[in-house]
Design a protein around this motif. Structure first.
Motif, mmCIF file in Angstrom:
data_model
loop_
_atom_site.group_PDB
_atom_site.id
_atom_site.type_symbol
_atom_site.label_atom_id
_atom_site.label_comp_id
_atom_site.label_asym_id
_atom_site.label_seq_id
_atom_site.Cartn_x
_atom_site.Cartn_y
_atom_site.Cartn_z
ATOM 1 N N ARG A 196 0.828 -1.218 0.000
ATOM 2 C CA ARG A 196 0.000 0.000 0.000
ATOM 3 C C ARG A 196 0.856 1.259 0.000
ATOM 4 O O ARG A 196 0.532 2.242 -0.649
ATOM 5 C CB ARG A 196 -0.900 0.010 1.243
ATOM 6 C CG ARG A 196 -2.334 -0.379 0.979
ATOM 7 C CD ARG A 196 -3.268 0.115 2.083
ATOM 8 N NE ARG A 196 -2.746 -0.075 3.419
ATOM 9 C CZ ARG A 196 -2.953 -1.151 4.185
ATOM 10 N NH1 ARG A 196 -3.685 -2.159 3.736
ATOM 11 N NH2 ARG A 196 -2.452 -1.226 5.394
ATOM 12 N N PHE A 197 1.958 1.222 0.753
ATOM 13 C CA PHE A 197 2.827 2.398 0.850
ATOM 14 C C PHE A 197 3.244 2.865 -0.548
ATOM 15 O O PHE A 197 3.277 4.068 -0.833
ATOM 16 C CB PHE A 197 4.065 2.066 1.696
ATOM 17 C CG PHE A 197 5.039 3.191 1.801
ATOM 18 C CD1 PHE A 197 4.823 4.235 2.710
ATOM 19 C CD2 PHE A 197 6.155 3.249 0.974
ATOM 20 C CE1 PHE A 197 5.713 5.293 2.792
ATOM 21 C CE2 PHE A 197 7.054 4.305 1.057
ATOM 22 C CZ PHE A 197 6.828 5.331 1.963
ATOM 23 N N GLU A 199 1.662 1.943 -3.455
ATOM 24 C CA GLU A 199 0.519 2.117 -4.363
ATOM 25 C C GLU A 199 -0.175 3.455 -4.154
ATOM 26 O O GLU A 199 -0.717 4.043 -5.094
ATOM 27 C CB GLU A 199 -0.521 1.001 -4.140
ATOM 28 C CG GLU A 199 -0.114 -0.330 -4.759
ATOM 29 C CD GLU A 199 -0.854 -1.505 -4.124
ATOM 30 O OE1 GLU A 199 -1.797 -1.281 -3.323
ATOM 31 O OE2 GLU A 199 -0.454 -2.646 -4.421
ATOM 32 N N GLU A 200 -0.184 3.932 -2.919
ATOM 33 C CA GLU A 200 -0.990 5.111 -2.608
ATOM 34 C C GLU A 200 -0.287 6.403 -3.032
ATOM 35 O O GLU A 200 0.931 6.465 -3.135
ATOM 36 C CB GLU A 200 -1.302 5.151 -1.111
ATOM 37 C CG GLU A 200 -2.283 4.067 -0.730
ATOM 38 C CD GLU A 200 -2.688 4.093 0.733
ATOM 39 O OE1 GLU A 200 -3.816 3.680 1.017
ATOM 40 O OE2 GLU A 200 -1.892 4.506 1.587
ATOM 41 N N THR A 201 -1.112 7.435 -3.267
ATOM 42 C CA THR A 201 -0.569 8.756 -3.557
ATOM 43 C C THR A 201 -0.599 9.566 -2.274
ATOM 44 O O THR A 201 -1.622 9.633 -1.594
ATOM 45 C CB THR A 201 -1.396 9.453 -4.661
ATOM 46 O OG1 THR A 201 -1.302 8.653 -5.843
ATOM 47 C CG2 THR A 201 -0.856 10.842 -4.960
ATOM 48 N N TRP A 202 0.554 10.142 -1.927
ATOM 49 C CA TRP A 202 0.700 10.951 -0.729
ATOM 50 C C TRP A 202 0.681 12.418 -1.123
ATOM 51 O O TRP A 202 0.774 12.732 -2.306
ATOM 52 C CB TRP A 202 2.016 10.605 -0.027
ATOM 53 C CG TRP A 202 2.095 9.177 0.406
ATOM 54 C CD1 TRP A 202 2.379 8.093 -0.391
ATOM 55 C CD2 TRP A 202 1.850 8.667 1.713
ATOM 56 N NE1 TRP A 202 2.346 6.943 0.361
ATOM 57 C CE2 TRP A 202 2.026 7.260 1.655
ATOM 58 C CE3 TRP A 202 1.512 9.249 2.937
ATOM 59 C CZ2 TRP A 202 1.866 6.437 2.766
ATOM 60 C CZ3 TRP A 202 1.358 8.434 4.047
ATOM 61 C CH2 TRP A 202 1.529 7.042 3.962
ATOM 62 N N LYS A 203 0.566 13.291 -0.140
ATOM 63 C CA LYS A 203 0.642 14.727 -0.437
ATOM 64 C C LYS A 203 1.651 15.391 0.480
ATOM 65 O O LYS A 203 1.751 15.046 1.654
ATOM 66 C CB LYS A 203 -0.719 15.383 -0.235
ATOM 67 C CG LYS A 203 -1.614 15.188 -1.433
ATOM 68 C CD LYS A 203 -2.853 16.034 -1.368
ATOM 69 C CE LYS A 203 -3.590 15.926 -2.698
ATOM 70 N NZ LYS A 203 -4.887 16.556 -2.647
ATOM 71 N N ARG A 216 1.578 13.281 3.806
ATOM 72 C CA ARG A 216 0.437 12.679 4.483
ATOM 73 C C ARG A 216 -0.618 12.271 3.470
ATOM 74 O O ARG A 216 -0.492 12.530 2.286
ATOM 75 C CB ARG A 216 -0.138 13.608 5.563
ATOM 76 C CG ARG A 216 -0.634 14.955 5.129
ATOM 77 C CD ARG A 216 -1.280 15.687 6.320
ATOM 78 N NE ARG A 216 -0.339 15.851 7.409
ATOM 79 C CZ ARG A 216 0.004 17.035 7.952
ATOM 80 N NH1 ARG A 216 -0.542 18.150 7.515
ATOM 81 N NH2 ARG A 216 0.874 17.097 8.927
ATOM 82 N N GLY A 218 -1.797 8.991 3.081
ATOM 83 C CA GLY A 218 -1.834 7.543 2.864
ATOM 84 C C GLY A 218 -2.349 6.821 4.101
ATOM 85 O O GLY A 218 -2.576 7.424 5.153
ATOM 86 N N THR A 219 -2.538 5.510 3.959
ATOM 87 C CA THR A 219 -3.030 4.681 5.066
ATOM 88 C C THR A 219 -1.906 4.467 6.090
ATOM 89 O O THR A 219 -0.783 4.186 5.698
ATOM 90 C CB THR A 219 -3.460 3.305 4.512
ATOM 91 O OG1 THR A 219 -4.374 3.544 3.426
ATOM 92 C CG2 THR A 219 -4.144 2.453 5.571
ATOM 93 N N GLU A 256 2.904 9.377 9.065
ATOM 94 C CA GLU A 256 3.297 10.367 8.063
ATOM 95 C C GLU A 256 4.781 10.211 7.734
ATOM 96 O O GLU A 256 5.642 10.537 8.554
ATOM 97 C CB GLU A 256 3.011 11.782 8.590
ATOM 98 C CG GLU A 256 1.520 12.008 8.780
ATOM 99 C CD GLU A 256 1.177 13.396 9.310
ATOM 100 O OE1 GLU A 256 2.096 14.143 9.690
ATOM 101 O OE2 GLU A 256 -0.020 13.712 9.320
ATOM 102 N N ARG A 294 4.302 10.044 -5.194
ATOM 103 C CA ARG A 294 4.328 8.591 -4.977
ATOM 104 C C ARG A 294 5.752 8.136 -4.739
ATOM 105 O O ARG A 294 6.690 8.715 -5.281
ATOM 106 C CB ARG A 294 3.760 7.859 -6.202
ATOM 107 C CG ARG A 294 2.245 7.997 -6.347
ATOM 108 C CD ARG A 294 1.743 7.140 -7.498
ATOM 109 N NE ARG A 294 2.123 5.744 -7.291
ATOM 110 C CZ ARG A 294 2.817 5.028 -8.173
ATOM 111 N NH1 ARG A 294 3.203 5.556 -9.302
ATOM 112 N NH2 ARG A 294 3.119 3.771 -7.908
#
Lengths: 323, 77
Positions: A196-197, A199-203, A216, A218-219, A256, A294
């Motif tokens: 997941r780390f 795959e996810e898009t962070w900001k 921040r 992401g899951t 985060e 990402r």
């Protein structure tokens, strides 16, 4: 023989290519966060690539020159204005005594680099003119600039009208793709959390600064159960204190991720998922708050190939400017 | 009509703290130099001031909105 600061901008400091060799006693390498932009700004005005420049974050300063010089602005798209008239970025232009240099609103990126022919001639501290703000060391009185400061200039002779074309600069992606080498503490999180780390898009969080870039959105990470080792704190993200490499990605409490940047702290008790590769550290310097990003897993071979490619890109730019 | 633009990227706030009223309400008149909001970035807060006077301020950015440098915050007549 000086540049006067009329207004300092948000966070403007003197930076060069940093002071390697003192990280083991807690003094970070420091220097311009965007090293490519720092070097090119200097070359555009006829300086050594390691001369001291001004790094302006998000907002430009207003400056007055007391002598003629050649200047250039690189890095983020922060449009320079000479006596109110816009000038190009990535191109050297002349200024004369009494001229005022100000900046329009930031149009892209996050940090601009202003080089002046002769370089900003502040004292050398531990081998560098860079400002380490947290340690109040180097630069101009160890701090960001204030209105009323006067910065001495070295002797220089630059040529106006020298420019670096867009195809020789590094373009960023959106979302930003930060290549990362998974590291020593990767085993502390579950496989699902690790997948997941990436795959996810962070900001980018608004707290991001020269010390570290926080992300921040992401899951939160799931940790593998364990008995805390002796000497580690009680949070599952805690480790027995370790050295923090430049570029390392720590995730306090698993929520985060923080990528340590040029004014990094040198050690502590948070596990690190890995390191952002050296070739992508300049990209981080140009991320505004709230920018999507990402993390992309790579191997050590990929990281070394990217470093070789980055050096080749720098050599092409230097070759172009050397004519 | 004039527009007030954000000088900085960050997070926009309409009041000095959550328990305070907004600096300006929609429809208020604004004098040059009036604070109309805050931008939070790099662990500090920066006041956004109106550069010119005007009437009937209308906010485009909401409280706690992410904002880019140069983005419009409010319209003024």
């Amino acid at each position: 023989m000086a540049v006067k600061v009329i207004s300092p901008g948000l966070s403007t400091s003197v930076q060069d290519l940093g002071r390697p060799g003192h990280y083991h006693v807690g003094i970070p390498e420091g220097g311009g966060m965007d090293r490519f932009a720092t070097r090119i700004a200097n070359l555009l005005v006829g300086n050594n690539p390691g001369a001291a420049v001004l790094e302006a974050t998000f907002m430009g300063p207003e400056l007055e020159f007391t002598q003629s010089a050649v200047v250039a602005v690189t890095g983020g798209e922060l449009p320079p204005k000479l006596n109110g008239e816009e000038r190009p970025t990535w191109e050297s232009f002349p200024v004369k005594a009494g001229d005022r240099l100000s900046f329009g609103f930031l149009k892209g990126g996050a940090r601009a680099y202003l080089a002046v022919s002769g370089g900003i001639d502040v004292p050398v501290v531990l081998g560098s003119r860079s400002t380490y703000i947290l340690g109040a060391l180097g630069g101009h009185q160890g701090r960001t600039l204030k209105a009323g400061d006067e910065l001495p200039l070295g002797e220089g002779s630059g040529k106006a009208g020298l420019s670096l074309p867009a195809n020789l600069r590094r373009a960023g992606n959106s979302p930003a793709e930060l290549r990362m080498l998974p590291g020593m503490y990767w085993h502390r999180i579950t496989e699902a959390a690790g997948n997941r780390f990436f795959e996810e898009t962070w900001k980018v969080a608004p707290e991001a600064d020269r010390i570290g870039y926080r992300f921040r959105g992401g899951t939160p990470l799931e940790f593998v159960e364990r008995e805390q080792p002796f000497g580690a704190g009680s949070d599952p993200s805690n480790i027995v204190d370790a050295c923090y490499p430049y570029g390392s990605v720590q995730v306090p409490s698993g929520t985060e991720p923080i990528v340590l940047h040029r004014d990094a702290v040198s050690g502590g008790g948070y596990m690190m998922l890995g390191v952002v590769i050296s070739a992508d550290m300049d990209l981080i310097a140009q991320l505004q708050p709230h920018t999507p990003a990402r993390f992309v897993p790579v191997t050590l071979e990929d990281a070394l190939a990217a470093r070789t490619e980055q050096r080749a890109a720098l050599a092409r730019a230097e070759g172009h400017l050397a004519g | 009509m004039a527009q007030i633009l954000s000088p900085l990227p960050g997070t926009f706030y309409r009041s000095a703290s959550p328990d305070q009223p907004p600096y300006k309400a929609d429809g208020d008149a604004v004098s040059a130099g009036d604070v109309i909001g805050l931008i939070e970035v790099m662990k500090s807060f920066h006041e956004v001031r109106a550069e010119t006077a005007g009437t009937n301020i209308r906010f485009i950015a909401d409280n706690e909105d992410p904002i880019m440098a140069g983005a419009p915050i409010a319209d003024l007549d």
